[in-house]
Design an enzyme around this catalytic site. Structure first.
Site, PDB file in Angstrom:
ATOM      1  N   GLN A 108      -0.500  -1.460  -0.547  1.00  0.00           N
ATOM      2  CA  GLN A 108      -0.129  -1.202  -1.941  1.00  0.00           C
ATOM      3  C   GLN A 108       1.296  -0.666  -2.006  1.00  0.00           C
ATOM      4  O   GLN A 108       1.607   0.380  -1.430  1.00  0.00           O
ATOM      5  CB  GLN A 108      -1.073  -0.197  -2.595  1.00  0.00           C
ATOM      6  CG  GLN A 108      -0.696   0.052  -4.052  1.00  0.00           C
ATOM      7  CD  GLN A 108      -1.640   0.982  -4.765  1.00  0.00           C
ATOM      8  OE1 GLN A 108      -2.727   1.268  -4.260  1.00  0.00           O
ATOM      9  NE2 GLN A 108      -1.252   1.453  -5.932  1.00  0.00           N
ATOM     10  N   CYS A 114      -3.819   0.179  -7.882  1.00  0.00           N
ATOM     11  CA  CYS A 114      -4.960   0.255  -6.963  1.00  0.00           C
ATOM     12  C   CYS A 114      -6.210  -0.409  -7.519  1.00  0.00           C
ATOM     13  O   CYS A 114      -7.019  -0.938  -6.759  1.00  0.00           O
ATOM     14  CB  CYS A 114      -5.243   1.697  -6.567  1.00  0.00           C
ATOM     15  SG  CYS A 114      -5.526   2.808  -7.963  1.00  0.00           S
ATOM     16  N   HIS A 188      -7.856   7.217  -7.596  1.00  0.00           N
ATOM     17  CA  HIS A 188      -7.504   6.055  -6.776  1.00  0.00           C
ATOM     18  C   HIS A 188      -8.722   5.178  -6.543  1.00  0.00           C
ATOM     19  O   HIS A 188      -9.832   5.664  -6.315  1.00  0.00           O
ATOM     20  CB  HIS A 188      -6.944   6.553  -5.445  1.00  0.00           C
ATOM     21  CG  HIS A 188      -6.502   5.473  -4.512  1.00  0.00           C
ATOM     22  ND1 HIS A 188      -5.648   4.461  -4.875  1.00  0.00           N
ATOM     23  CD2 HIS A 188      -6.796   5.252  -3.202  1.00  0.00           C
ATOM     24  CE1 HIS A 188      -5.437   3.667  -3.836  1.00  0.00           C
ATOM     25  NE2 HIS A 188      -6.128   4.123  -2.815  1.00  0.00           N
ATOM     26  N   ASP A 203      -8.244   0.041   1.605  1.00  0.00           N
ATOM     27  CA  ASP A 203      -7.436   0.963   0.804  1.00  0.00           C
ATOM     28  C   ASP A 203      -5.971   0.647   1.063  1.00  0.00           C
ATOM     29  O   ASP A 203      -5.482   0.833   2.180  1.00  0.00           O
ATOM     30  CB  ASP A 203      -7.757   2.407   1.204  1.00  0.00           C
ATOM     31  CG  ASP A 203      -6.962   3.436   0.421  1.00  0.00           C
ATOM     32  OD1 ASP A 203      -6.006   3.060  -0.296  1.00  0.00           O
ATOM     33  OD2 ASP A 203      -7.294   4.635   0.523  1.00  0.00           O
TER      34      ASP A 203
END
Length: 249
Positions: A108, A114, A188, A203
């Site tokens: 990211q 996200c 998140h 993630d």
């Protein structure tokens, strides 16, 4: 164990705490209706759809439609979590882990993206189950980015206007007013998927996927939510957790 996804609770906007000078999008709400609309606009047919997971106790998990192919967790990024994340990264770098080459994983680099990256991870790692329109912008993105490195995928997303515009539109939807792209919100999104019989945490803030052991199609939801419980146990005073599942419609 009940979650913030209950209808009477105000839904949360997700923001990823990234210190960067690049693009920043509006935070996306942890709302299955918003997520399903987002994916529909990008050409994913509604044969699978996101839905709320109202709690992590067995009786509440039993009401989630099956099969489930992905789980998204929205959680607060606290000092306790950041300390754990850094220790986890050091341990994996030291000890190593086996990650399948079939896992689609992207970093990211866009602030507040996200939620979209979580959905991309969910869809990309279940393409054989899902159905797309023939001119789907999302399917095109996945085909063109599949062989890129995680960092290259991130740059590819920065340049994709279809996904950016759809994200910005979706961020205006839902139950809560969209904050500005510069507003600080410490929440998140991450995704959990089953690839090759292993449970992966994806993630974009982390340098690599996290392997959480073996899983099956039948036990995937329970296995993924066990990891969600670990996130909650690290911050027992926090209530800002939301779980949604991508299930067969």
């Amino acid at each position: 164990m009940r979650l913030m996804a209950q209808p009477e609770v105000q839904r949360l906007k997700a923001f990823c705490l990234l210190k960067m000078d690049g693009q920043r999008w509006l935070p996306l709400e942890a709302n299955p209706d918003v997520m399903n609309q987002f994916l529909r606009q990008l050409g994913l047919l509604p044969t699978w759809q996101f839905g709320d997971v109202y709690g992590l106790d067995p009786e509440l998990l039993n009401i989630v439609p099956r099969p489930v192919c992905a789980v998204l967790l929205l959680f607060p990024v606290t000092e306790k979590y950041e300390s754990f994340r850094l220790d986890e990264e050091k341990k994996i770098i030291s000890e190593g882990q086996q990650v399948s080459s079939d896992v689609y994983f992207m970093r990211q680099t866009i602030g507040n993206a996200c939620g979209t990256i979580g959905m991309i991870h969910a869809v990309a790692n279940n393409q054989e189950r899902l159905e797309f329109e023939s001119d789907s912008p999302l399917k095109k993105f996945l085909l063109q980015s599949y062989k890129l490195s995680p960092d290259e995928k991130a740059i590819f997303l920065e340049r994709d206007e279809s996904i950016r515009v759809t994200h910005e539109t979706s961020a205006q939807e839902g139950q809560t007013e969209a904050p500005s792209s510069d507003e600080k919100v410490d929440l998140h999104f991450i995704a959990f998927v089953n690839v090759g019989g292993h449970l992966y945490e994806l993630d974009g803030r982390k340098p690599f996927p996290i392997v959480h052991g073996k899983t099956t199609e039948d036990t995937f939801l329970e296995d993924a939510t066990e990891v969600c419980k670990e996130f909650m146990a690290r911050d027992p005073q926090e209530l800002r957790f939301t779980v949604v599942a991508l299930s067969k419609a």
